[in-house]
Design an enzyme around this catalytic site. Sequence first.
Site, short mmCIF file in Angstrom:
data_model
loop_
_atom_site.label_atom_id
_atom_site.label_comp_id
_atom_site.label_asym_id
_atom_site.label_seq_id
_atom_site.Cartn_x
_atom_site.Cartn_y
_atom_site.Cartn_z
N SER A 38 -38.15 9.09 -74.66
CA SER A 38 -38.94 9.42 -73.14
C SER A 38 -40.39 8.41 -73.29
O SER A 38 -41.12 8.99 -72.27
CB SER A 38 -38.91 11.21 -72.48
OG SER A 38 -39.86 11.52 -73.62
N SER A 59 -37.86 11.74 -78.51
CA SER A 59 -38.36 11.00 -77.54
C SER A 59 -39.65 10.38 -77.86
O SER A 59 -40.16 9.64 -77.13
CB SER A 59 -38.56 11.68 -76.08
OG SER A 59 -37.95 12.31 -75.65
N LYS A 63 -48.93 9.39 -72.47
CA LYS A 63 -47.86 9.63 -72.46
C LYS A 63 -48.36 10.26 -70.89
O LYS A 63 -49.00 11.85 -71.37
CB LYS A 63 -46.42 10.16 -72.90
CG LYS A 63 -45.63 10.19 -72.21
CD LYS A 63 -44.44 10.62 -73.61
CE LYS A 63 -43.58 10.89 -73.04
NZ LYS A 63 -42.22 11.36 -73.89
#
Length: 492
Positions: free
Chosen positions: A148, A172, A72
């Site tokens: 996220s 997230s 990520k």
Amino acid sequence: MGEYLGADATALAGLVASGEVTAAELLDLARARAAAVNPDLNAIVIPIEAEADHRARTELTGPFAGVPFLIKDLAQDYRGYPTTRGSRSLARHVATEHATVVQRFLDAGLVVFGKTNTPEFGSKAITESDLWGPARNPWNLDVTPGGSSGGSAAAVAAGVVPAAGANDGGGSIRIPAACTGLVGLKASRGLMPFGPATGEPLFGMGVEGVVTRTVRDAAALYDAIIGPTASSTYPAPLHTESFTARIATPPRLLRIGFTTRSAINPAPHPEAVAAVEHAAQLLTELGHHVEEVDPPHDDAELARDFLEIWFAKAAAQVDEARRLSGAGDADFEADTLALAEIGRAAGVVPLFRALDHVNHHVRALERFHDTHDLLLTPTLAVPPPAVGSMTTPPLLQRAARLAARARVGKVMSRVGIVDQLIEENLGWVPYTQLANMTGRPAISVPLHWTGTGLPLGVQFVGRLGADGDLLALAASLEDAAPWFHRYADISV
């Protein structure tokens, strides 16, 4: 490609270990799949090419040697590549060392070939930033994959990789897992440390982890990355047996309380209610004692405390980005500037009041766990919303920029903007912040699909250190109601 899509990370690692396939061949398949679906998904935003090619040609060691992987673009630094955090302000900020979790991914033998889309500073439960544009859900390109860690979830759900790096400061990992039909464990506080460039974010509320298609991949990947470092801030609640061994044994019969009620969203979508009712029925059939309960905590108070901490963090992140890159207001999104201004203007009193309240929420959950092993809730209060549906209108964006420039954060707080943020940003995900605030483990599992074919996960919250129990229960649910055969085979 069909064989690649039909194998999880554990199976792919076994094929590499037996010599039936090479790491380079798997990397070629992952890239081919990415080339086919990423133009629609916008899941991968930073390619890592030369290093991936080198690793695929190298004799790798570790439990996942040769398996393609993505990380990520937030808190997962890869040396020599930007970690933008989804912000224009850091688009050219290149990491000088691997993050601890990334180094552990590499030590496990994974072949990292890209970084995934995330909203600016991970501040939203959707993945839509001005820098990278929106990530899309492979089950329906018109809706969000959540956030996220939405880019990672979209890539895994579409079969680009069987698992990907993620992290969770308010949901997230679990929110994108619920949106895309994946397994998402938010581990106990301290189990997987941050570092070395940063300490534990959000006072330990944020954790590193992964999203996967199978429980056994989640268990084995956490086995590979957990454990303290010399600079760990929090002691890790380590277990006497590995998670992989733990999921091999069915869980004991559990007492599980479920609720769909929320003061933030008093009318959750019927599909969210149906998801929990279906899970409760399945758990009852497996022999567990399941009963409806009142919410164990005041989620409206928790939401306000959560946002007070987040506002302060937003102010600090904007200040740090300005220091690192010399960024100006135009390099930040309007929403970010507004949150940062509220945090700056509030000062330290609301922040420390919120931190003091954490003990209230811990004790409330402790009282629940006196009589129940796990709390079952929806992961989302609504099915995945449409891409763009939560975008701040242009007029309000201009107003937010002007308000931030005029330093009127206290006025913004007095006119009720905090309550509006709670309703608009947490109203569709009111169940996930509890585990972050209390440091407890929670897992989202894909037990429900809506009438329109969208995944909608359910969440279990356990005692501190009960990560293995959550994984063992998830493994038994996966056996009883398999989901691996489902993947989002989007057409391009």
